[in-house]
Design a protein around this motif. Structure first.
Motif: not given
Length: 232
Positions: A84, A87, A146, A151, A159
Motif C-alpha cells: 500500500a 502504491l 492491496v 498505513c 493506495a
C-alpha cells in the motif's frame, strides 16, 4: 528247511525281504523320494513371474520424458498483494486527478464509524441482483488486491485510489482491499466511506470468510469505457 517247506507264501516272503531291506538301509526311502523333491523344486522355479517382475520387464528400454520445455501454469491469485505504501508513493509521483481526491471526503467517515466485526455492504440501485449476489459469494474473480495494514489514513486513501486506477487501466472491474478489523476499525471506516463516494464503484461487500471476512472488501467497478484495451 527248503523254500518249498516254508509256511510262508511267496507274496509274504517278498514282503519280508522288503521289510528287511528297509531295516538294513534306512536311507533308501529318502533316496527314492529325491526325484520327487527335484521335480517339486523344478516346478517352483518354473512358476509364473509376479507383478513386480512383469512391471520391470515392461519398462526395459523406456526413456524418461523430457519435461524441460513445458511451461509452468501460473495462478493469477498466487502473486503477492501490492504494498500500500508503494502504491501511495506511486500515486504521489503520478499525480492522481484532484477531482478523485475531492470526491473522497472524510466527513462521512467521521459521522458514520463502523464496528470492527461489522459486515460492509453497498450497491447502486441499478445493479443487477444476481451480480451483487455473485460478488457477495466471492464468485467474481478479483484482478488485484492491496493490504492497508500499517498505513496512515492519507497513505491508505492514495493506495485505494491507485489500485482503482490500475484496475481501470487494465479494464478490470473487481478488486480486493484488505483494511483489517482492529479494535477501533479506523481504516475500515474510512474505506467504507471512500468507496461509497467514488464514482467508479458500483458495489462492495465484506469478503467471504475464506477471502478475509470482515477484514476485507470485494469491490465491483465500472468498466473503463474509453480504455483502448476495452473491446465492447
Amino acid at each position: 528247511m527248503s523254500s518249498n517247506d516254508s509256511s510262508f507264501s511267496k507274496e509274504q516272503q517278498n514282503l519280508l525281504k522288503a521289510f528287511k531291506k528297509q531295516i538294513t538301509h534306512p536311507h533308501s526311502s529318502k533316496i527314492a523320494a529325491q526325484p520327487e523333491l527335484k521335480k517339486a523344486q523344478l516346478t517352483a522355479t518354473n512358476e509364473e513371474p509376479n507383478d513386480a517382475d512383469l512391471f520391470k520387464n515392461a519398462l526395459q528400454g523406456v526413456k524418461a520424458f523430457d519435461n524441460s520445455n513445458i511451461a509452468k501454469v501460473v495462478n493469477s491469485h498466487a502473486h503477492k498483494k501490492p504494498d500500500a505504501k508503494t502504491l501511495a508513493k506511486r500515486a504521489a509521483a503520478e499525480g492522481l486527478r484532484d477531482i478523485d481526491h475531492a470526491e473522497l471526503s472524510d466527513t462521512q467517515a467521521m459521522l458514520n464509524p463502523v464496528a470492527s466485526q461489522a459486515s460492509l455492504s453497498y450497491r447502486i440501485a441499478t445493479l443487477q441482483h444476481k451480480v451483487f449476489e455473485d460478488l457477495k459469494a466471492g464468485n467474481l474473480r478479483w484482478y488485484e488486491a492491496v493490504d492497508l495494514h500499517g498505513c496512515t489514513v492519507e497513505d491508505a486513501r492514495s493506495a485505494v485510489l491507485q489500485i482503482i486506477q490500475m484496475a481501470k487501466d487494465e479494464n478490470q472491474n473487481v478488486i480486493k482491499i484488505v483494511h483489517g478489523k482492529g479494535p477501533e476499525a479506523v481504516l475500515k471506516t474510512y474505506v467504507n466511506s471512500w468507496l461509497r463516494q467514488h464514482r467508479d464503484v458500483l458495489a462492495f461487500v465484506s469478503a467471504p470468510e475464506k477471502q478475509g471476512g470482515t477484514g476485507a472488501v470485494l469491490v465491483l467497478l465500472k468498466r473503463a469505457e474509453k480504455n483502448p484495451k476495452f473491446n465492447p
